[in-house]
Design a protein around this motif. Structure first.
Motif, PDB file in Angstrom:
ATOM      1  N   LEU A  97       6.821  -3.677  -0.459  1.00  0.00           N
ATOM      2  CA  LEU A  97       5.773  -4.273  -1.277  1.00  0.00           C
ATOM      3  C   LEU A  97       5.160  -5.495  -0.595  1.00  0.00           C
ATOM      4  O   LEU A  97       3.953  -5.729  -0.691  1.00  0.00           O
ATOM      5  CB  LEU A  97       6.326  -4.656  -2.652  1.00  0.00           C
ATOM      6  CG  LEU A  97       5.310  -5.231  -3.643  1.00  0.00           C
ATOM      7  CD1 LEU A  97       4.152  -4.256  -3.874  1.00  0.00           C
ATOM      8  CD2 LEU A  97       5.991  -5.572  -4.961  1.00  0.00           C
ATOM      9  N   ILE A  98       5.973  -6.261   0.102  1.00  0.00           N
ATOM     10  CA  ILE A  98       5.466  -7.415   0.855  1.00  0.00           C
ATOM     11  C   ILE A  98       4.413  -6.958   1.863  1.00  0.00           C
ATOM     12  O   ILE A  98       3.321  -7.525   1.958  1.00  0.00           O
ATOM     13  CB  ILE A  98       6.621  -8.152   1.567  1.00  0.00           C
ATOM     14  CG1 ILE A  98       7.441  -8.940   0.537  1.00  0.00           C
ATOM     15  CG2 ILE A  98       6.108  -9.095   2.663  1.00  0.00           C
ATOM     16  CD1 ILE A  98       8.742  -9.488   1.077  1.00  0.00           C
ATOM     17  N   LEU A  99       4.740  -5.914   2.596  1.00  0.00           N
ATOM     18  CA  LEU A  99       3.805  -5.388   3.597  1.00  0.00           C
ATOM     19  C   LEU A  99       2.543  -4.838   2.940  1.00  0.00           C
ATOM     20  O   LEU A  99       1.424  -5.045   3.428  1.00  0.00           O
ATOM     21  CB  LEU A  99       4.488  -4.289   4.420  1.00  0.00           C
ATOM     22  CG  LEU A  99       5.692  -4.730   5.269  1.00  0.00           C
ATOM     23  CD1 LEU A  99       6.414  -3.503   5.827  1.00  0.00           C
ATOM     24  CD2 LEU A  99       5.262  -5.654   6.400  1.00  0.00           C
ATOM     25  N   LEU A 100       2.720  -4.139   1.818  1.00  0.00           N
ATOM     26  CA  LEU A 100       1.580  -3.553   1.115  1.00  0.00           C
ATOM     27  C   LEU A 100       0.623  -4.623   0.590  1.00  0.00           C
ATOM     28  O   LEU A 100      -0.599  -4.458   0.635  1.00  0.00           O
ATOM     29  CB  LEU A 100       2.063  -2.676  -0.046  1.00  0.00           C
ATOM     30  CG  LEU A 100       2.695  -1.335   0.325  1.00  0.00           C
ATOM     31  CD1 LEU A 100       3.296  -0.664  -0.906  1.00  0.00           C
ATOM     32  CD2 LEU A 100       1.657  -0.416   0.975  1.00  0.00           C
ATOM     33  N   LEU A 101       1.171  -5.745   0.103  1.00  0.00           N
ATOM     34  CA  LEU A 101       0.316  -6.808  -0.430  1.00  0.00           C
ATOM     35  C   LEU A 101      -0.362  -7.606   0.677  1.00  0.00           C
ATOM     36  O   LEU A 101      -1.513  -8.023   0.531  1.00  0.00           O
ATOM     37  CB  LEU A 101       1.123  -7.731  -1.338  1.00  0.00           C
ATOM     38  CG  LEU A 101       1.418  -7.185  -2.739  1.00  0.00           C
ATOM     39  CD1 LEU A 101       2.366  -8.101  -3.490  1.00  0.00           C
ATOM     40  CD2 LEU A 101       0.123  -7.004  -3.534  1.00  0.00           C
ATOM     41  N   LEU A 102       0.345  -7.829   1.778  1.00  0.00           N
ATOM     42  CA  LEU A 102      -0.276  -8.541   2.905  1.00  0.00           C
ATOM     43  C   LEU A 102      -1.474  -7.745   3.424  1.00  0.00           C
ATOM     44  O   LEU A 102      -2.505  -8.315   3.764  1.00  0.00           O
ATOM     45  CB  LEU A 102       0.732  -8.763   4.029  1.00  0.00           C
ATOM     46  CG  LEU A 102       1.819  -9.819   3.774  1.00  0.00           C
ATOM     47  CD1 LEU A 102       2.853  -9.780   4.886  1.00  0.00           C
ATOM     48  CD2 LEU A 102       1.216 -11.217   3.658  1.00  0.00           C
ATOM     49  N   GLY A 149      -4.826  -8.494   1.301  1.00  0.00           N
ATOM     50  CA  GLY A 149      -5.305  -9.483   2.261  1.00  0.00           C
ATOM     51  C   GLY A 149      -4.770 -10.878   2.026  1.00  0.00           C
ATOM     52  O   GLY A 149      -5.457 -11.874   2.253  1.00  0.00           O
ATOM     53  N   LEU A 150      -3.508 -10.976   1.577  1.00  0.00           N
ATOM     54  CA  LEU A 150      -2.942 -12.277   1.233  1.00  0.00           C
ATOM     55  C   LEU A 150      -2.506 -13.079   2.460  1.00  0.00           C
ATOM     56  O   LEU A 150      -2.095 -12.521   3.467  1.00  0.00           O
ATOM     57  CB  LEU A 150      -1.733 -12.107   0.313  1.00  0.00           C
ATOM     58  CG  LEU A 150      -1.972 -11.472  -1.052  1.00  0.00           C
ATOM     59  CD1 LEU A 150      -0.659 -11.390  -1.816  1.00  0.00           C
ATOM     60  CD2 LEU A 150      -3.000 -12.255  -1.852  1.00  0.00           C
ATOM     61  N   ARG A 151      -2.587 -14.396   2.329  1.00  0.00           N
ATOM     62  CA  ARG A 151      -1.968 -15.286   3.308  1.00  0.00           C
ATOM     63  C   ARG A 151      -0.475 -15.338   2.980  1.00  0.00           C
ATOM     64  O   ARG A 151      -0.060 -15.082   1.847  1.00  0.00           O
ATOM     65  CB  ARG A 151      -2.549 -16.696   3.204  1.00  0.00           C
ATOM     66  CG  ARG A 151      -4.043 -16.786   3.510  1.00  0.00           C
ATOM     67  CD  ARG A 151      -4.528 -18.225   3.347  1.00  0.00           C
ATOM     68  NE  ARG A 151      -5.939 -18.358   3.695  1.00  0.00           N
ATOM     69  CZ  ARG A 151      -6.947 -18.297   2.824  1.00  0.00           C
ATOM     70  NH1 ARG A 151      -6.681 -18.092   1.531  1.00  0.00           N
ATOM     71  NH2 ARG A 151      -8.194 -18.438   3.209  1.00  0.00           N
ATOM     72  N   VAL A 152       0.346 -15.721   3.962  1.00  0.00           N
ATOM     73  CA  VAL A 152       1.798 -15.779   3.752  1.00  0.00           C
ATOM     74  C   VAL A 152       2.144 -16.749   2.624  1.00  0.00           C
ATOM     75  O   VAL A 152       2.948 -16.433   1.739  1.00  0.00           O
ATOM     76  CB  VAL A 152       2.527 -16.193   5.050  1.00  0.00           C
ATOM     77  CG1 VAL A 152       3.999 -16.441   4.782  1.00  0.00           C
ATOM     78  CG2 VAL A 152       2.371 -15.117   6.121  1.00  0.00           C
ATOM     79  N   GLN A 199       1.596   0.356  -9.407  1.00  0.00           N
ATOM     80  CA  GLN A 199       2.808   1.163  -9.605  1.00  0.00           C
ATOM     81  C   GLN A 199       3.915   0.737  -8.651  1.00  0.00           C
ATOM     82  O   GLN A 199       5.094   0.721  -9.017  1.00  0.00           O
ATOM     83  CB  GLN A 199       2.469   2.646  -9.416  1.00  0.00           C
ATOM     84  CG  GLN A 199       1.644   3.230 -10.552  1.00  0.00           C
ATOM     85  CD  GLN A 199       1.152   4.638 -10.245  1.00  0.00           C
ATOM     86  OE1 GLN A 199       1.460   5.226  -9.206  1.00  0.00           O
ATOM     87  NE2 GLN A 199       0.350   5.194 -11.156  1.00  0.00           N
ATOM     88  N   GLU A 200       3.540   0.384  -7.421  1.00  0.00           N
ATOM     89  CA  GLU A 200       4.524  -0.097  -6.450  1.00  0.00           C
ATOM     90  C   GLU A 200       5.171  -1.397  -6.936  1.00  0.00           C
ATOM     91  O   GLU A 200       6.377  -1.603  -6.780  1.00  0.00           O
ATOM     92  CB  GLU A 200       3.849  -0.337  -5.088  1.00  0.00           C
ATOM     93  CG  GLU A 200       3.414   0.919  -4.370  1.00  0.00           C
ATOM     94  CD  GLU A 200       4.567   1.652  -3.691  1.00  0.00           C
ATOM     95  OE1 GLU A 200       5.591   1.016  -3.376  1.00  0.00           O
ATOM     96  OE2 GLU A 200       4.439   2.873  -3.467  1.00  0.00           O
ATOM     97  N   ILE A 201       4.378  -2.281  -7.530  1.00  0.00           N
ATOM     98  CA  ILE A 201       4.904  -3.544  -8.059  1.00  0.00           C
ATOM     99  C   ILE A 201       5.868  -3.263  -9.213  1.00  0.00           C
ATOM    100  O   ILE A 201       6.947  -3.854  -9.310  1.00  0.00           O
ATOM    101  CB  ILE A 201       3.757  -4.473  -8.517  1.00  0.00           C
ATOM    102  CG1 ILE A 201       2.885  -4.876  -7.326  1.00  0.00           C
ATOM    103  CG2 ILE A 201       4.314  -5.725  -9.198  1.00  0.00           C
ATOM    104  CD1 ILE A 201       1.624  -5.652  -7.695  1.00  0.00           C
TER     105      ILE A 201
END
Length: 279
Positions: free
Chosen positions: A117-122, A126-129, A168-170
């Motif tokens: 999920l971390i990879l999917l959201l980044l 388009g999120l910053r860390v 759904q992933e979240i």
């Protein structure tokens, strides 16, 4: 004396609207500057910078330290000294954008639901860390299908629509959580669960990048998000809003208007669906 100065400088930066990360970095380098006996002059600042350069500090790090010292000089009312300090020119190079196939390999390498999920959201948002680490569960609106990034760069909030697949992933990930932390992502630090650290995010991205045979950074995922959206014909102004490069109003009325055209853009791009085969 130095600790009082650092504390007052941090308050000054906060009132100036600097982010927590900027305040942390500026105060860290100022403490080094003062601890080593340098005085608040441009000449001493240059001596300090020259020593750091010899130690192998990158041009980007030097640039950050110059900004920190210039801010400190202004805080002390030494505008003339601040003006004497010039920031070094940084080569304008964009990180390499990954292909969709490479993104797919990275995502598939993560078997752990949290890391996936971390990879999917980044990539997919388009999120910053720092934004990812600060996300709270309450920031995800499952009913309306978006998340709120609070206090992004420049202290601005913004809304990012999420596809049904990503929502759904979240939900899948949250079902595995057994703690009561308000943060979306947590890790065990000093014997207790705390929000995820930027260092851990970098490690996760690097790990799965290596497994996919790619030298990967979190910013590359964000950059790939923007590149792939643009390639799909999404208006550049919408991409800027999604990335947080343009101001968004936090009022309820404006949110309703803005969310509609942003959501349409995300649905049109179908980035996550392409990567993980959602319908």
């Amino acid at each position: 004396m130095n600790s009082e100065t650092i504390e007052e400088f941090a308050t000054y930066l906060e009132l100036e609207g600097k982010s927590k990360n900027t305040i942390r970095m500026y105060t860290y380098y100022l403490s080094k500057f003062l601890e080593e006996g340098y005085s608040p002059t441009a000449r001493d600042a240059l001596r300090f910078l020259a020593r750091l350069k010899k130690k192998g500090y990158s041009i980007r790090s030097i640039n950050l330290i110059v900004h920190a010292l210039k801010a400190y000089f202004k805080f002390e009312g030494l505008e003339t000294e601040a003006e004497k300090l010039k920031t070094p020119k940084i080569p304008k190079t964009l990180p390499r954008s990954l292909t969709e196939e490479e993104i797919k390999k990275v995502i598939e390498a993560a078997k752990n639901l949290r890391d996936r999920l971390i990879l999917l959201l980044l990539y997919g948002a388009g999120l910053r860390v720092s934004e990812l680490c600060n996300l709270k569960i309450e920031d995800v609106n499952f009913e309306k299908g978006f998340l709120i990034v609070r206090g992004g760069k420049g202290g601005k909030d913004r809304i990012i629509p999420l596809s049904e697949t990503l929502l759904q992933e979240i939900q899948r990930y949250l079902k595995t959580r057994k703690d009561n932390s308000p943060y979306l992502f947590v890790e065990i630090r000093r014997g207790k669960k705390d929000k995820l650290s930027p260092k851990t995010v970098w490690w996760i991205v690097k790990k799965y990048g290596e497994e996919a045979g790619i030298n990967l950074t979190p910013h590359q995922l964000r950059h790939s998000f923007a590149t792939h959206m643009l390639e799909r014909g999404i208006d550049i102004r919408i991409i800027q809003e999604l990335l947080g490069h343009a101001s968004l109003s936090t009022t309820q009325i404006y949110t309703k208007v803005t969310t509609k055209h942003l959501k349409e853009a995300v649905e049109k791009a179908r980035l996550i669906e392409t990567i993980i085969g959602g319908k």
